[in-house]
Every structure is written in C-alpha cells, then in structure tokens.
Design an enzyme around this catalytic site. Structure first.
Site, mmCIF file in Angstrom:
data_model
loop_
_atom_site.group_PDB
_atom_site.id
_atom_site.type_symbol
_atom_site.label_atom_id
_atom_site.label_comp_id
_atom_site.label_asym_id
_atom_site.label_seq_id
_atom_site.Cartn_x
_atom_site.Cartn_y
_atom_site.Cartn_z
ATOM 1 N N GLU A 47 0.843 -1.209 0.000
ATOM 2 C CA GLU A 47 0.000 0.000 0.000
ATOM 3 C C GLU A 47 0.875 1.255 0.000
ATOM 4 O O GLU A 47 0.578 2.231 -0.679
ATOM 5 C CB GLU A 47 -0.934 0.013 1.206
ATOM 6 C CG GLU A 47 -2.034 -1.032 1.142
ATOM 7 C CD GLU A 47 -2.914 -0.924 -0.093
ATOM 8 O OE1 GLU A 47 -3.352 0.182 -0.442
ATOM 9 O OE2 GLU A 47 -3.152 -1.973 -0.732
ATOM 10 N N TRP A 57 1.878 1.947 -3.377
ATOM 11 C CA TRP A 57 0.889 2.637 -4.231
ATOM 12 C C TRP A 57 1.141 4.148 -4.222
ATOM 13 O O TRP A 57 0.925 4.845 -5.206
ATOM 14 C CB TRP A 57 -0.543 2.376 -3.736
ATOM 15 C CG TRP A 57 -1.173 1.146 -4.313
ATOM 16 C CD1 TRP A 57 -1.310 -0.056 -3.699
ATOM 17 C CD2 TRP A 57 -1.777 1.007 -5.623
ATOM 18 N NE1 TRP A 57 -1.962 -0.932 -4.545
ATOM 19 C CE2 TRP A 57 -2.259 -0.311 -5.722
ATOM 20 C CE3 TRP A 57 -1.945 1.875 -6.709
ATOM 21 C CZ2 TRP A 57 -2.900 -0.789 -6.863
ATOM 22 C CZ3 TRP A 57 -2.588 1.393 -7.840
ATOM 23 C CH2 TRP A 57 -3.056 0.076 -7.916
ATOM 24 N N TRP A 97 -21.045 13.263 -18.684
ATOM 25 C CA TRP A 97 -21.407 13.287 -17.257
ATOM 26 C C TRP A 97 -22.745 13.985 -17.063
ATOM 27 O O TRP A 97 -23.150 14.795 -17.894
ATOM 28 C CB TRP A 97 -20.326 14.015 -16.441
ATOM 29 C CG TRP A 97 -18.944 13.453 -16.635
ATOM 30 C CD1 TRP A 97 -17.921 14.035 -17.316
ATOM 31 C CD2 TRP A 97 -18.448 12.194 -16.164
ATOM 32 N NE1 TRP A 97 -16.798 13.217 -17.303
ATOM 33 C CE2 TRP A 97 -17.105 12.074 -16.598
ATOM 34 C CE3 TRP A 97 -18.990 11.150 -15.418
ATOM 35 C CZ2 TRP A 97 -16.309 10.969 -16.315
ATOM 36 C CZ3 TRP A 97 -18.203 10.036 -15.130
ATOM 37 C CH2 TRP A 97 -16.886 9.957 -15.576
ATOM 38 N N ASN A 118 -9.952 4.103 3.552
ATOM 39 C CA ASN A 118 -9.714 3.832 2.133
ATOM 40 C C ASN A 118 -10.875 3.108 1.461
ATOM 41 O O ASN A 118 -11.286 3.448 0.350
ATOM 42 C CB ASN A 118 -8.436 3.010 1.970
ATOM 43 C CG ASN A 118 -8.152 2.685 0.517
ATOM 44 O OD1 ASN A 118 -8.024 3.584 -0.310
ATOM 45 N ND2 ASN A 118 -8.094 1.404 0.177
ATOM 46 N N TRP A 162 -15.831 13.051 -12.358
ATOM 47 C CA TRP A 162 -14.897 12.733 -11.275
ATOM 48 C C TRP A 162 -14.058 13.919 -10.822
ATOM 49 O O TRP A 162 -13.615 13.979 -9.677
ATOM 50 C CB TRP A 162 -13.995 11.551 -11.645
ATOM 51 C CG TRP A 162 -13.145 11.733 -12.880
ATOM 52 C CD1 TRP A 162 -13.484 11.380 -14.147
ATOM 53 C CD2 TRP A 162 -11.823 12.293 -12.963
ATOM 54 N NE1 TRP A 162 -12.464 11.694 -15.027
ATOM 55 C CE2 TRP A 162 -11.427 12.248 -14.319
ATOM 56 C CE3 TRP A 162 -10.939 12.823 -12.036
ATOM 57 C CZ2 TRP A 162 -10.195 12.722 -14.761
ATOM 58 C CZ3 TRP A 162 -9.699 13.288 -12.477
ATOM 59 C CH2 TRP A 162 -9.340 13.240 -13.822
ATOM 60 N N TRP A 175 -9.302 8.633 -7.643
ATOM 61 C CA TRP A 175 -10.513 9.036 -8.375
ATOM 62 C C TRP A 175 -10.546 8.437 -9.775
ATOM 63 O O TRP A 175 -11.579 7.962 -10.236
ATOM 64 C CB TRP A 175 -10.643 10.572 -8.409
ATOM 65 C CG TRP A 175 -11.350 11.021 -7.177
ATOM 66 C CD1 TRP A 175 -10.769 11.434 -6.015
ATOM 67 C CD2 TRP A 175 -12.759 10.989 -6.932
ATOM 68 N NE1 TRP A 175 -11.728 11.682 -5.073
ATOM 69 C CE2 TRP A 175 -12.965 11.427 -5.600
ATOM 70 C CE3 TRP A 175 -13.872 10.650 -7.700
ATOM 71 C CZ2 TRP A 175 -14.239 11.521 -5.029
ATOM 72 C CZ3 TRP A 175 -15.148 10.752 -7.124
ATOM 73 C CH2 TRP A 175 -15.316 11.177 -5.810
HETATM 74 C C1 LIG Z 1 -10.828 8.198 -4.284
HETATM 75 C C2 LIG Z 1 -9.581 8.080 -3.436
HETATM 76 C C3 LIG Z 1 -8.887 9.220 -3.062
HETATM 77 C C4 LIG Z 1 -7.720 9.126 -2.286
HETATM 78 N N1 LIG Z 1 -7.042 10.279 -1.956
HETATM 79 C C5 LIG Z 1 -5.877 10.185 -1.247
HETATM 80 C C6 LIG Z 1 -5.138 11.351 -0.929
HETATM 81 O O1 LIG Z 1 -5.484 12.488 -1.316
HETATM 82 N N2 LIG Z 1 -4.002 11.215 -0.187
HETATM 83 C C7 LIG Z 1 -3.564 9.976 0.249
HETATM 84 O O2 LIG Z 1 -2.537 9.911 0.925
HETATM 85 N N3 LIG Z 1 -4.229 8.858 -0.081
HETATM 86 C C8 LIG Z 1 -5.373 8.921 -0.795
HETATM 87 N N4 LIG Z 1 -6.060 7.772 -1.097
HETATM 88 C C9 LIG Z 1 -5.476 6.468 -0.708
HETATM 89 C C10 LIG Z 1 -5.917 5.919 0.664
HETATM 90 O O3 LIG Z 1 -7.310 5.985 0.781
HETATM 91 C C11 LIG Z 1 -5.291 6.643 1.858
HETATM 92 O O4 LIG Z 1 -3.903 6.752 1.678
HETATM 93 C C12 LIG Z 1 -5.533 5.861 3.154
HETATM 94 O O5 LIG Z 1 -6.909 5.725 3.390
HETATM 95 C C13 LIG Z 1 -4.877 6.581 4.313
HETATM 96 O O6 LIG Z 1 -5.134 5.933 5.536
HETATM 97 P P1 LIG Z 1 -3.981 5.176 6.326
HETATM 98 O O7 LIG Z 1 -2.812 6.069 6.489
HETATM 99 O O8 LIG Z 1 -4.580 4.600 7.549
HETATM 100 O O9 LIG Z 1 -3.615 4.053 5.273
HETATM 101 P P2 LIG Z 1 -2.841 2.659 5.410
HETATM 102 O O10 LIG Z 1 -3.786 1.610 4.943
HETATM 103 O O11 LIG Z 1 -2.238 2.468 6.737
HETATM 104 O O12 LIG Z 1 -1.715 2.788 4.292
HETATM 105 C C14 LIG Z 1 -0.414 3.301 4.576
HETATM 106 C C15 LIG Z 1 -0.032 4.403 3.638
HETATM 107 O O13 LIG Z 1 0.069 3.925 2.309
HETATM 108 C C16 LIG Z 1 -0.345 4.937 1.385
HETATM 109 N N5 LIG Z 1 -1.499 4.428 0.645
HETATM 110 C C17 LIG Z 1 -2.374 3.482 1.039
HETATM 111 N N6 LIG Z 1 -3.266 3.237 0.056
HETATM 112 C C18 LIG Z 1 -2.956 4.051 -0.957
HETATM 113 C C19 LIG Z 1 -3.502 4.275 -2.258
HETATM 114 N N7 LIG Z 1 -4.557 3.592 -2.716
HETATM 115 N N8 LIG Z 1 -2.932 5.210 -3.036
HETATM 116 C C20 LIG Z 1 -1.855 5.902 -2.614
HETATM 117 N N9 LIG Z 1 -1.296 5.739 -1.413
HETATM 118 C C21 LIG Z 1 -1.833 4.829 -0.595
HETATM 119 C C22 LIG Z 1 -0.737 6.152 2.228
HETATM 120 O O14 LIG Z 1 0.377 7.014 2.294
HETATM 121 C C23 LIG Z 1 -1.036 5.537 3.579
HETATM 122 O O15 LIG Z 1 -0.864 6.425 4.653
HETATM 123 C C24 LIG Z 1 -7.239 7.846 -1.879
HETATM 124 C C25 LIG Z 1 -7.956 6.698 -2.271
HETATM 125 C C26 LIG Z 1 -9.109 6.813 -3.030
HETATM 126 C C27 LIG Z 1 -9.843 5.568 -3.423
#
Ligand SMILES: Cc1cc2nc3c(=O)[nH]c(=O)nc-3n(C[C@H](O)[C@H](O)[C@H](O)COP(=O)(O)OP(=O)(O)OC[C@H]3O[C@@H](n4cnc5c(N)ncnc54)[C@H](O)[C@@H]3O)c2cc1C
Length: 543
Positions: A350, A353, A382, A417, A435, A458
C-alpha cells in the site's frame, strides 16, 4: 535531481549563507535528503544555514487545498521553528500571494542575502516542476554572465522510496499497471535497502555566531504566523483538528508504534491515533494492527490501518522511515510478497501505491492537468446535477455507507480507504457525476490530500486511470456495505437516524421499509436506483 549547470564552481564567500527551501511535503528535520545536503554544504564551507518556507495562498487555491491541511502545516512549522531555534537555525517564512512570481521574488531574496546555495526537495506536480525549472534556468542564465543571482541550485528526489523514473520496463518505458511495477519496485528496494530506505540524514546546528550574522539576526526575531488569512479554521474546528491530528515531538513515531505494536480495536469512528488505552500486541507480527492488516484493513469499523497518511502526505515523516520501522518487525528485512497473506507485506504494497501514483504523475503529466490517464474516456458524458452533488457532500444520498463516510470526512478531514472507493464509485458510476468535482471536493476536505494519490484514486474509481477498476465492474452499495461494515456500527455512529435498525436493514433500509417509515426516521430514500444507473453507466462508457 534538478540542478543548475556546473559552469564555474560557485564561490561560497565567507559572509554568504546556505538556504534550504522547505516545501509542503517535507516538513521535518530528520531523514530529509535536501535538508541533510544543505546542512552538509553549510558545514563544508563554514556557512550558516537558513530554512525558508514560502506561504503561497494562490497555490493553495489553485490546488484546492483544504484549510485544515494548511492549519496542520502551520502547526508543524511553528513546532519546527522552535526546534530549529535550539540549533541556532532560523525558520524564516514569507507569504507571497502571486504564485507565478515566486521564482523571481525568491531569486531577489537570495541575492539580497548573498546566498551561495539554494537546496530543496523536488515536488512532482506540473506547476511545481515548472516553477523549479524556471529557477534553475534563471540561475543558469545569470551564471553565464547575465543579471541576477548566481548561486548553486539543487533540487533532490525525496518524496518517494524509489524516485520516479527508476522503475521502468525492459524497454525503459514507465509502467501503467501496478502489479509488474510493484514486482520491479520491491526487487529494487529489497536488493538495495541502503540506497532506498536508509536514513537520508538530518540537520546539524549552526555555529552560535549565526545569531549575530547580519542576515540571520532579524530572522530569529521572526515568528511563524499562527494563521494564514483565508485559510484558518474556526475555534471549534481548530480544537477538533488539534485533538485528532496532533503535531510535535515524537508524534509520527508514536502513530507508527501504535500501528506496528498494538492490537486492533473496534471503533465505529476514528479516534485520534494517540488515543489512550491502546493494548500492546503479544506477537506484533501476528496480532498487531499491521499483523492483521491483510484482513483488518477493509473493515471500516476497526482501527485496522495506520492513519499515518496526513503525516506522510505533508512529509512530517519520510516513507523510508515508516519502512525501516516496519522492517524492524521482520529482522530488518522487507517482506514484499503480499500473496502470502502477510500483513506486513500487504501494508508495504500500500505504501508502494503512494510511489506508484507519483511515478504516474511524472511519466504522464497530463494527469496533473485535469486530463484522464486513459484518453479513450476523455469524452464520457457526465450528468450535471447540483442536487445530487450536494446530497453526496452532505451525506444524504440514501445509501447509508456512503452517507456515513461523507459525514465522517466532513467531521474529521479523513476517510477510510474502503469508503473512499465506495463513495467515489457511487459518484462516478451511479450518480454519473464528473470525477473532477469529486476529486476537488476530496482535496478541499482531506488532511492527507495529495494530487498523485487522490487523482489516482478518483481515476481508479472512474475507470479512466492507470490500472483502473474496469468500467463494467460497478460496486453494489449494499454488498459493499455488508462486507466493509458487517455489524453496521460505522453507519449507526455516523448516521444516527438509522441507529434503531437491526440486522441487514442498516445497509439498505429501503429494501425492507416503506418510504414513509424511512422519512419518519429523518433519513432519505436512495436518490438513484442501482439497476437503472448501472445500465446508464455501461452505455455511457461504451459510447
Ligand atoms: C478516491 C480516493 C482518493 C484518495 N485520496 C488520497 C489522498 O489524497 N491522499 C492519500 O494519501 N491517499 C489517498 N487515497 C489512498 C488511501 O485511501 C489513503 O492513503 C488511506 O486511506 C490513508 O489511511 P492510512 O494512512 O490509515 O492508510 P494505510 O492503509 O495504513 O496505508 C499506509 C499508507 O500507504 C499509502 N497508501 C495506502 N493506500 C494508498 C492508495 N490507494 N494510493 C496511494 N497511497 C496509498 C498512504 O500514504 C497511507 O498512509 C485515496 C484513495 C481513493 C480511493
């Protein structure tokens, strides 16, 4: 790396200074490549170091920044200023409202201060890359005999674990699919951990004489502002944000420790990451939040994820540091094979990502200019429906899981997420709204708002992005709700109108209740019908 050309070696005269330009994504003093480099240059030439930060409200507006994010950064800057003062280093902030003139204003300041070097970390968004390129070009021109500042400019790659451009196919092309990209990324990181996750270093103190340096002396009197006009919070929200998202000494390390070493707790709402009562796990590799991450991360009523995202997005902690802390649980190795169901490996993927979407941003700059990655879907038609857009923002769509998540976002500046995926899917496929509008609203609300990750998320949901959800796989809101909030606790917390509902009714009240009964609870009927809107979406994408 972006650097001024090596025409003539720059003279680091004895009354000159070295400037580290701190940006919105590297607000920390440790494991920071540019800061460590700037500190090294200052030490080598026995010069004082200045840390500079530029407040740029017009950039915040152009990038749909959330006022909560700006407030979060201001709080961190005030903390860093106090820490730097202990090292006799000033943190000097400037507010410039005209973002296009930042390069020329900055170069004027460097000349005025007789700076010999400007050092910063690269930002990969197109506007920021253009700004930094302009600075380098102007410096080069001056050094070839033109007017203006003639120092050394260096911008380094720091935001990602593996810098953009280093994970390429055999044909030296960027990847557009995550899985092969991840195999390559993880092979690199595992083979060369010292290159990729080693500590990049921090800052050394200035000599005490810096306090009397004619340029630095007035800077020590300077205070980081408490608020930025137009970007401040009301007193109640400020208190709420300080409680949920604290800043300061050891906060990020403690957020990570809780994730790596304490047990998952059931909670329908998100408590601050530093809440009291966290219980230590017996065997963190198995029964901590990270140990259970492979399954726990999709249950929105558990605190099963790290909540480190705001801290990573604004660079209060580096991605290298979070991976090093993770590796400590695994004999200093990074397990990356998530097919084993290992929580550590799933979490690392993650974090990867985050890198992936930055790599996409650099390889296909059009995604940071509002264009879809997949141009085939540039002309999807849209809907224009302000009522639906407002109902989605207010958490009044009649889809309980969506409404719960949207209310959580408004209240806390954060959303789980799984919920981000669900609400974005409803937005783009069932409501058929553009979007870009959802992307912007997220940026305006999220504390962790980041162009790469947000745009990637998105476009994944809208099926227009890099390695997206195929357009014909449209989430069913009821089954998503049942899977992600099995007992309905998350919904009951955020949508209290529904708290009396038992069993499956919480996920889809309209399946077992009349409209009259639903309205009597103070809730709403679904604003669209899944089957009809599904057909509409399939047709629009096919067209
Ligand atoms: C529509 C949408 C918009 C999002 N917008 C953002 C945003 O603006 N900023 C953001 O940091 N993340 C975004 N995410 C990814 C993800 O939802 C968040 O990083 C995550 O929910 C943060 O919570 P956590 O730190 O507990 O994540 P954890 O599950 O603990 O993950 C650890 C770290 O991995 C990174 N990460 C995890 N999943 C993703 C992912 N899919 N894409 C990129 N990085 C990821 C983040 O830095 C996160 O803090 C988005 C996802 C979606 C579907």
């Amino acid at each position: 790396m972006l650097q001024s050309s090596e025409l003539k070696p720059v003279k680091h005269e004895k009354d000159s200074v070295v400037v580290y330009w701190m940006r919105n994504k590297d607000l920390r003093l440790t494991d920071n490549r540019a800061l460590a480099h700037a500190s090294g240059v200052a030490k080598t030439h026995s010069l004082p170091l200045i840390v500079l930060y530029v407040f740029s409200p017009s950039d915040y507006a152009a990038h749909d920044r959330s006022p909560r994010r700006i407030d979060f950064q201001v709080r961190q800057l005030r903390y860093l200023s106090a820490e730097l003062a202990k090292l006799d280093i000033p943190l000097y902030t400037i507010e410039w409202s005209e973002r296009k003139s930042i390069p020329s204003k900055l170069l004027e300041k460097l000349e005025e201060w007789n700076a010999s070097a400007l050092i910063g970390n690269l930002e990969y968004e197109i506007d920021e890359l253009r700004r930094d390129t302009e600075i380098v070009q102007k410096t080069n021109k001056a050094r070839k005999g033109g007017e203006g500042w003639k120092g050394e400019t260096t911008f380094l790659a720091d935001f990602c674990v593996v810098p953009p451009g280093e994970v390429l196919t055999k044909q030296d092309k960027p990847y557009s699919v995550f899985s092969p990209w991840y195999r390559n990324w993880s092979a690199k990181v595992s083979a060369n951990p010292l290159d990729y996750i080693d500590d990049a270093g921090g800052v050394e103190a200035n000599d005490k004489s810096a306090r009397n340096h004619p340029v630095l002396k007035p800077m020590f009197e300077h205070k980081v502002p408490e608020k930025i006009k137009g970007w401040s919070l009301d007193a109640e929200d400020q208190k709420n944000m300080e409680h949920l998202w604290p800043v300061g000494e050891g906060v990020c390390e403690e957020v990570m420790r809780r994730f790596l070493k304490t047990k998952v707790r059931k909670q329908a709402f998100f408590e601050p990451p530093l809440h009291p009562g966290a219980q230590d796990a017996k065997d963190p590799k198995k029964d901590s939040k990270i140990g259970e991450y492979a399954t726990g991360r999709n249950n929105v009523s558990l605190d099963g994820t790290s909540h480190i995202s705001p801290y990573l997005a604004a660079g209060f902690i580096s991605p290298r540091h979070v991976l090093r802390l993770t590796a400590e649980l695994s004999n200093n190795k990074l397990p990356t094979d998530k097919s084993t169901g290992n929580g550590l490996a799933t979490w690392i993927s993650e974090v990867a990502w985050r890198d992936f979407y930055q790599h996409v941003l650099c390889a296909w700059p059009r995604v940071s200019m509002g264009r879809p990655f997949n141009l085939k879907y540039e002309n999807v038609v849209w809907e224009h429906n302000d009522e639906h857009f407002q109902a989605w923002k207010d958490g009044r769509t009649g889809f309980p899981i969506v409404d719960a998540a949207m209310r959580a976002l408004k209240a806390q500046g954060y959303m789980h997420n799984r919920c981000r995926m669900i609400v974005a899917m409803l937005f783009t496929k069932q409501l058929m709204l553009d979007w870009h509008l959802g992307e912007r609203y997220f940026m305006e609300q999220l504390l962790d708002g980041d162009l790469g990750a947000n745009n990637g998320g998105w476009q994944w949901s809208a099926s227009t992005g890099c390695d997206p959800q195929p357009y014909f796989r449209i989430f069913n809101m009821t089954s998503q709700s049942e899977k992600s909030d099995p007992d309905g606790d998350y919904i009951r917390y955020w949508v209290p109108e529904l708290k009396s509902l038992k069993g499956k009714a919480i996920h889809e009240p309209s399946a077992s209740m009349s409209e009259k009964e639903i309205l009597k609870l103070g809730y709403v009927m679904p604003i669209v019908d899944h089957a009809t809107t599904r057909k509409r979406a399939l047709a629009r994408y096919k067209e």
